[in-house]
Motif scaffolding. Structure first.
Motif, PDB file in Angstrom:
ATOM      1  N   LEU A  28       0.785  -1.231   0.000  1.00 56.40           N
ATOM      2  CA  LEU A  28       0.000   0.000   0.000  1.00 56.40           C
ATOM      3  C   LEU A  28       0.819   1.284   0.000  1.00 56.40           C
ATOM      4  CD1 LEU A  28      -2.691  -0.967   2.681  1.00 56.40           C
ATOM      5  CD2 LEU A  28      -2.892  -1.128   0.193  1.00 56.40           C
ATOM      6  N   ASP A  29       1.987   1.261   0.599  1.00 57.57           N
ATOM      7  CA  ASP A  29       2.729   2.500   0.820  1.00 57.57           C
ATOM      8  C   ASP A  29       3.176   3.148  -0.486  1.00 57.57           C
ATOM      9  OD1 ASP A  29       3.818   4.512   2.446  1.00 57.57           O
ATOM     10  OD2 ASP A  29       5.790   3.559   2.431  1.00 57.57           O
ATOM     11  N   HIS A  30       2.839   4.421  -0.630  1.00 56.65           N
ATOM     12  CA  HIS A  30       3.162   5.223  -1.816  1.00 56.65           C
ATOM     13  C   HIS A  30       2.590   4.614  -3.098  1.00 56.65           C
ATOM     14  CE1 HIS A  30       5.855   7.117   1.050  1.00 56.65           C
ATOM     15  NE2 HIS A  30       5.784   8.182   0.269  1.00 56.65           N
ATOM     16  N   LYS A  31       1.389   4.074  -2.981  1.00 57.29           N
ATOM     17  CA  LYS A  31       0.705   3.463  -4.126  1.00 57.29           C
ATOM     18  C   LYS A  31      -0.603   4.191  -4.399  1.00 57.29           C
ATOM     19  CE  LYS A  31       3.685   0.152  -4.680  1.00 57.29           C
ATOM     20  NZ  LYS A  31       3.801  -1.026  -3.932  1.00 57.29           N
ATOM     21  N   ASN A  32      -1.094   4.001  -5.615  1.00 59.14           N
ATOM     22  CA  ASN A  32      -2.436   4.420  -5.976  1.00 59.14           C
ATOM     23  C   ASN A  32      -3.336   3.220  -5.686  1.00 59.14           C
ATOM     24  OD1 ASN A  32      -4.871   4.684  -7.520  1.00 59.14           O
ATOM     25  ND2 ASN A  32      -3.902   6.376  -8.607  1.00 59.14           N
ATOM     26  N   LEU A  33      -4.176   3.341  -4.689  1.00 59.48           N
ATOM     27  CA  LEU A  33      -4.986   2.206  -4.236  1.00 59.48           C
ATOM     28  C   LEU A  33      -5.935   1.698  -5.310  1.00 59.48           C
ATOM     29  CD1 LEU A  33      -5.848   3.471  -0.633  1.00 59.48           C
ATOM     30  CD2 LEU A  33      -3.928   2.021  -1.362  1.00 59.48           C
ATOM     31  N   ASN A  34      -6.425   2.586  -6.153  1.00 60.31           N
ATOM     32  CA  ASN A  34      -7.367   2.183  -7.194  1.00 60.31           C
ATOM     33  C   ASN A  34      -6.701   1.376  -8.299  1.00 60.31           C
ATOM     34  OD1 ASN A  34      -8.251   4.959  -6.073  1.00 60.31           O
ATOM     35  ND2 ASN A  34     -10.122   4.128  -6.936  1.00 60.31           N
ATOM     36  N   ILE A  35      -5.417   1.590  -8.515  1.00 56.96           N
ATOM     37  CA  ILE A  35      -4.743   1.015  -9.680  1.00 56.96           C
ATOM     38  C   ILE A  35      -3.692  -0.039  -9.328  1.00 56.96           C
ATOM     39  CG2 ILE A  35      -3.225   1.582 -11.632  1.00 56.96           C
ATOM     40  CD1 ILE A  35      -4.566   4.336 -11.704  1.00 56.96           C
TER      41      ILE A  35
END
Length: 136
Positions: free
Chosen positions: A78-85
């Motif tokens: 999750l860290d430094h990610k785009n949760l939708n993509i």
């Protein structure tokens, strides 16, 4: 019964947007959270496990092991990610804090030691908004 909590932190971006709705309807329901250019949060994650301490060690579980499970299964994803993509375990889900807390639960449960049970996921989206999930 003893409860042990580990606190972790991650940063992530998302947007709330139902693709079956018009842009106007999404904006009416989700407001600024429907921003086409995403928005981000500094999430605080509290993972609480429960059980009885081992009579030999006095530990419910080794906190280093709990930290490793949370980091390997959740924070790295999750860290430094785009949760939708970018997060496979969120694909096809609305990226609300509620759904994120339930998905985090599912990532942790299979990796806990025997006799240790996940009690609660508490996920702060902002200092004033958080979700608690007890696996129900």
């Amino acid at each position: 019964m003893v409860y042990l909590t580990r606190l972790e932190h991650f940063n992530a971006a998302h947007k709330l947007y139902n693709p079956n709705w018009t842009k106007a309807h999404n904006e009416a329901v989700f407001g600024l959270c429907a921003n086409e250019n995403w928005h981000g949060h500094n999430f605080e994650l509290f993972v609480t496990v429960k059980g009885n301490p081992d009579p030999d060690t006095g530990f419910l579980m080794d906190v280093k092991v709990l930290s490793q499970i949370v980091n390997d299964r959740v924070i790295e994803a999750l860290d430094h990610k785009n949760l939708n993509i970018e997060v496979p375990f969120l694909q096809g889900k609305m990226c609300t804090t509620e759904n994120l807390a339930m998905a985090i639960w599912d990532q942790i449960v299979p990796h806990l030691p025997d006799k240790v049970h996940l009690h609660c996921i508490k996920l702060y989206e902002t200092p004033r908004i958080y979700v608690e999930y007890f696996g129900e």
